[in-house]
Every structure is written in structure tokens, then in C-alpha cells.
Design a protein around this motif. Structure first.
Motif, mmCIF file in Angstrom:
data_model
loop_
_atom_site.group_PDB
_atom_site.id
_atom_site.type_symbol
_atom_site.label_atom_id
_atom_site.label_comp_id
_atom_site.label_asym_id
_atom_site.label_seq_id
_atom_site.Cartn_x
_atom_site.Cartn_y
_atom_site.Cartn_z
ATOM 1 N N GLY A 14 28.244 59.376 29.588
ATOM 2 C CA GLY A 14 27.644 58.056 29.646
ATOM 3 C C GLY A 14 26.202 58.018 29.196
ATOM 4 O O GLY A 14 25.534 56.992 29.350
ATOM 5 N N VAL A 15 25.687 59.091 28.632
ATOM 6 C CA VAL A 15 24.307 59.100 28.140
ATOM 7 C C VAL A 15 24.173 58.155 26.961
ATOM 8 O O VAL A 15 23.191 57.419 26.838
ATOM 9 C CB VAL A 15 23.872 60.532 27.769
ATOM 10 C CG1 VAL A 15 22.516 60.542 27.122
ATOM 11 C CG2 VAL A 15 23.864 61.403 29.007
ATOM 12 N N VAL A 16 25.165 58.135 26.099
ATOM 13 C CA VAL A 16 25.212 57.186 24.994
ATOM 14 C C VAL A 16 26.077 56.021 25.452
ATOM 15 O O VAL A 16 27.266 56.199 25.732
ATOM 16 C CB VAL A 16 25.820 57.832 23.726
ATOM 17 C CG1 VAL A 16 25.970 56.820 22.626
ATOM 18 C CG2 VAL A 16 24.982 59.003 23.281
ATOM 19 N N PRO A 17 25.506 54.832 25.589
ATOM 20 C CA PRO A 17 26.294 53.710 26.085
ATOM 21 C C PRO A 17 27.336 53.276 25.064
ATOM 22 O O PRO A 17 27.065 53.185 23.879
ATOM 23 C CB PRO A 17 25.257 52.617 26.319
ATOM 24 C CG PRO A 17 24.096 52.993 25.479
ATOM 25 C CD PRO A 17 24.121 54.476 25.328
ATOM 26 N N LEU A 18 28.529 53.034 25.543
ATOM 27 C CA LEU A 18 29.630 52.615 24.682
ATOM 28 C C LEU A 18 29.890 51.122 24.886
ATOM 29 O O LEU A 18 30.865 50.708 25.479
ATOM 30 C CB LEU A 18 30.891 53.418 24.996
ATOM 31 C CG LEU A 18 30.787 54.920 24.762
ATOM 32 C CD1 LEU A 18 32.045 55.618 25.228
ATOM 33 C CD2 LEU A 18 30.532 55.197 23.294
#
Length: 181
Positions: free
Chosen positions: A67-71
Motif C-alpha cells: 500500500g505504499v503506492v496508492p492504487l
């Protein structure tokens, strides 16, 4: 940026650093590792590039699954105040904790393997790999132990409910917390 995000970016960066030489120049890697200078066979080139792509994908998947890169569909849907957590009931990153544990075990095993090769062969590159993987394994262990659960804070005393009084009670800490409230 908290420790969990640093660990995720560090894992992705370390995997990318390891994958680039394997993808770009597998012949050079084989020449450095073999005792005699020779050309790499097609099978060695295939396995080298496959390992490089696998390491790169491992880094990307770590960032996506934690979840570090928001999808999100668009950047306007992203709230800047949303924090990434490793909680198991967090809908933003349901696979954060399993991904954290798996990558931590990967770094620990890679550290052990590099250390074993360094002690038997004495090649300093293995020690560098041991230091990098060991640092990420230690950071991952810290995240598993301390960053993966919410604290249970008492509303009455303000103390953490998970602490124990065995074998000695900490009366001073409890009294100072009560005075502060």
C-alpha cells in the motif's frame, strides 16, 4: 516517512540494484563468478536475466501489495492525510503484513547465504550483500514486532494494556500517567 515505508522503498531499491546487472550484462556476471574466463552459455544468460526480472518484479510487488503506492483511479481520490498501516483490517493494504513477513524472511535468508559464501570464499562482494540484506531484514523484523499492531491504550490510565507487571510493578509510571490526564 515512517519506518514501514522506508522498508518498502528500501526493499524495492535493493531488488532493483541487484537486478540491473543481471538483466543488462549477464556475461559480465558469469565472467566475474567463474574461475576461468569464458563466454556465458545461453542457459546462463537465460537464468541470469530471469533472476533479474524476478528481483525487479519482487520490488514492484512489495510496493504495490503493502500500500505504499496508492492504487486509486485518479490522483484526486487520494487523501494526503491517509496513512499507510500494516493493520490486517486496513482496506487500503490488506496484504501489507504478509508481504512484510515474506520479504523479511527473504532478506534474512539472503543475508545468511551471503554470509556463508563470504566465510567460505572470502569475496568482499558477498559481505556487501550480507550487509544490505541484513539491514533490511533487521528493519523488517522491527516493523513486524513494533509497527504491525495498534497500541492498546487505556482510557482511564493512559498506559498500554499489553504491558505486564511481572515480576515488578511500575507504580511510578502509572502515577505519572494519571497526573498528566
Amino acid at each position: 516517512m515512517d519506518v514501514f515505508q522506508s522498508y518498502c522503498y528500501g526493499t524495492a531499491g535493493w531488488a532493483a540494484i541487484q537486478s540491473l546487472p543481471l538483466i543488462i550484462s549477464p556475461t559480465m556476471i558469469v565472467a566475474m563468478l567463474s574461475p576461468e574466463v569464458r563466454e556465458a552459455s545461453e542457459l546462463e544468460v537465460y537464468f541470469s536475466r530471469s533472476l533479474g526480472v524476478t528481483l525487479f518484479v519482487l520490488g514492484v510487488l512489495t510496493m504495490l501489495l503493502t500500500g505504499v503506492v496508492p492504487l486509486k483511479a485518479s490522483m484526486s481520490d487520494i487523501n494526503a492525510s491517509e496513512a499507510v498501516t500494516t493493520s490486517t483490517n486496513d482496506p487500503k493494504a490488506p496484504y501489507a503484513l504478509p508481504t512484510l513477513v515474506i520479504t523479511m524472511l527473504y532478506h534474512a535468508s539472503a543475508c545468511f547465504y551471503c554470509y556463508a559464501l563470504w566465510t567460505s570464499l572470502g569475496v568482499s562482494a558477498f559481505m556487501l550483500g550480507c550487509i544490505g540484506s541484513g539491514a533490511l531484514a533487521a528493519m523488517g523484523l522491527w516493523c513486524v514486532l513494533f509497527a504491525s499492531s495498534d497500541g492498546r491504550i487505556s482510557r482511564k490510565t493512559g498506559a498500554d494494556k499489553r504491558t505486564s507487571g511481572f515480576p515488578f510493578k511500575n507504580q511510578k509510571a502509572h502515577s505519572e500517567i494519571k497526573k498528566g490526564l
